[in-house]
Design a protein around this motif. Structure first.
Motif, PDB file in Angstrom:
ATOM      1  N   VAL A  19       0.238  -1.375   0.013  1.00  0.00           N
ATOM      2  CA  VAL A  19      -0.114   0.280  -0.001  1.00  0.00           C
ATOM      3  C   VAL A  19       1.133   1.259   0.095  1.00  0.00           C
ATOM      4  O   VAL A  19       1.594   1.582   0.461  1.00  0.00           O
ATOM      5  N   ALA A  20       0.391   2.335  -1.286  1.00  0.00           N
ATOM      6  CA  ALA A  20       0.870   3.763  -0.564  1.00  0.00           C
ATOM      7  C   ALA A  20      -0.330   4.708   0.271  1.00  0.00           C
ATOM      8  O   ALA A  20      -1.193   4.140  -0.594  1.00  0.00           O
ATOM      9  N   LEU A  21       0.205   5.871   0.789  1.00  0.00           N
ATOM     10  CA  LEU A  21      -0.286   6.175   0.903  1.00  0.00           C
ATOM     11  C   LEU A  21      -0.305   7.649   0.529  1.00  0.00           C
ATOM     12  O   LEU A  21       0.580   8.415   0.502  1.00  0.00           O
ATOM     13  N   LEU A  48       3.340   3.828  -9.669  1.00  0.00           N
ATOM     14  CA  LEU A  48       3.520   4.431  -8.264  1.00  0.00           C
ATOM     15  C   LEU A  48       4.329   5.910  -8.471  1.00  0.00           C
ATOM     16  O   LEU A  48       3.858   6.433  -7.931  1.00  0.00           O
ATOM     17  N   SER A  49       5.416   6.355  -9.389  1.00  0.00           N
ATOM     18  CA  SER A  49       5.647   7.067  -9.206  1.00  0.00           C
ATOM     19  C   SER A  49       4.541   8.243  -9.718  1.00  0.00           C
ATOM     20  O   SER A  49       4.680   9.482 -10.038  1.00  0.00           O
ATOM     21  N   ASN A  50       3.446   8.126 -10.129  1.00  0.00           N
ATOM     22  CA  ASN A  50       2.222   9.568 -10.902  1.00  0.00           C
ATOM     23  C   ASN A  50       2.001   9.910  -9.765  1.00  0.00           C
ATOM     24  O   ASN A  50       1.021  11.608  -9.527  1.00  0.00           O
ATOM     25  N   LEU A  51       2.042   9.226  -8.072  1.00  0.00           N
ATOM     26  CA  LEU A  51       1.446  10.017  -6.854  1.00  0.00           C
ATOM     27  C   LEU A  51       2.848  10.275  -6.366  1.00  0.00           C
ATOM     28  O   LEU A  51       4.014  10.356  -6.171  1.00  0.00           O
ATOM     29  N   THR A  52       2.433  10.778  -5.273  1.00  0.00           N
ATOM     30  CA  THR A  52       2.803  11.909  -4.381  1.00  0.00           C
ATOM     31  C   THR A  52       2.318  11.192  -3.368  1.00  0.00           C
ATOM     32  O   THR A  52       1.123  11.465  -2.585  1.00  0.00           O
ATOM     33  N   GLU A  53       3.314  10.586  -2.163  1.00  0.00           N
ATOM     34  CA  GLU A  53       3.074   9.852  -1.017  1.00  0.00           C
ATOM     35  C   GLU A  53       3.355  10.303  -0.163  1.00  0.00           C
ATOM     36  O   GLU A  53       4.296  11.479   0.222  1.00  0.00           O
ATOM     37  N   ILE A  54       2.390  10.030   1.681  1.00  0.00           N
ATOM     38  CA  ILE A  54       3.429  10.652   2.151  1.00  0.00           C
ATOM     39  C   ILE A  54       4.777  10.434   2.702  1.00  0.00           C
ATOM     40  O   ILE A  54       4.646   9.387   2.625  1.00  0.00           O
ATOM     41  N   SER A  55       4.730  10.753   3.865  1.00  0.00           N
ATOM     42  CA  SER A  55       6.496  10.589   4.725  1.00  0.00           C
ATOM     43  C   SER A  55       6.190   9.212   5.254  1.00  0.00           C
ATOM     44  O   SER A  55       5.241   8.692   6.284  1.00  0.00           O
ATOM     45  N   TYR A  56       6.937   7.800   5.243  1.00  0.00           N
ATOM     46  CA  TYR A  56       6.388   7.260   5.825  1.00  0.00           C
ATOM     47  C   TYR A  56       7.385   6.577   7.163  1.00  0.00           C
ATOM     48  O   TYR A  56       7.587   5.683   7.302  1.00  0.00           O
ATOM     49  N   THR A  57       7.273   7.700   7.819  1.00  0.00           N
ATOM     50  CA  THR A  57       8.716   8.033   8.619  1.00  0.00           C
ATOM     51  C   THR A  57       7.352   7.434  10.100  1.00  0.00           C
ATOM     52  O   THR A  57       6.357   7.893   9.937  1.00  0.00           O
ATOM     53  N   ASN A  58       7.827   6.339  10.701  1.00  0.00           N
ATOM     54  CA  ASN A  58       6.841   5.730  12.074  1.00  0.00           C
ATOM     55  C   ASN A  58       6.114   5.048  11.329  1.00  0.00           C
ATOM     56  O   ASN A  58       5.117   4.562  12.544  1.00  0.00           O
ATOM     57  N   LEU A  59       5.945   4.787  10.738  1.00  0.00           N
ATOM     58  CA  LEU A  59       4.610   4.186  10.079  1.00  0.00           C
ATOM     59  C   LEU A  59       4.909   1.917   9.953  1.00  0.00           C
ATOM     60  O   LEU A  59       6.559   2.391   9.388  1.00  0.00           O
ATOM     61  N   SER A  60       4.310   1.606  10.415  1.00  0.00           N
ATOM     62  CA  SER A  60       5.099  -0.336  10.018  1.00  0.00           C
ATOM     63  C   SER A  60       5.226  -0.078   8.448  1.00  0.00           C
ATOM     64  O   SER A  60       4.538   0.316   7.616  1.00  0.00           O
TER      65      SER A  60
END
Length: 138
Positions: A28-30, A44-56
């Motif tokens: 999953v991407a968020l 995936l490169s078409n999307l702007t994802e959030i930072s996954y710092t601190n995420l499992s």
């Protein structure tokens, strides 16, 4: 849970052997509300994802990938996303993509209707439909 929305390119990618849904690693991407996915996105490169710092881990486990009486069903194990060591950036969209495919091709997404934030120690269970599957092809 929100309804599943498929990316238009997913249909062609299936027909052209980009996806092996029974064996490939799905993930999953968020994305935040300001960066909504659209049906015409392809990878995936078409999307702007959030930072996954601190995420499992965002890896999805496939429960079953099979057909019965000519109808194929993809069933995924529910995914628990947990924040540890701090909060996770706000997100609204949960996107499923194929991490094994060369260009991280997109499959579909869920819209939660508003931004969600996970504070340190909180979790969110992405409840994939265990009965009907994430998707069916007939």
């Amino acid at each position: 849970m929100a309804s599943f929305n498929k990316f238009n390119s997913f249909v062609e990618a299936l027909a052209e052997k980009v996806h092996n849904l029974g064996a490939d690693q799905l993930k999953v991407a968020l994305c935040a509300a300001a960066n909504a996915p659209v049906a015409t996105n392809t990878q995936l490169s078409n999307l702007t994802e959030i930072s996954y710092t601190n995420l499992s881990s965002r890896n999805i486990t496939t429960s079953s990938s099979a057909q019965s009486s000519g109808t194929y069903k993809l069933v995924l194990t529910d995914l628990v996303l947990s924040a540890s060591g701090g909060s996770v950036a706000a997100f609204r969209y949960v996107v499923i993509y194929n991490d094994t495919a060369t260009n991280d091709e997109l499959i579909g997404w869920y819209d939660y209707g508003s931004d969600l934030t996970l504070a340190n120690g909180e979790s969110l269970t992405i409840d994939f439909d265990g009965t009907n599957g994430v998707l069916q092809l007939a």
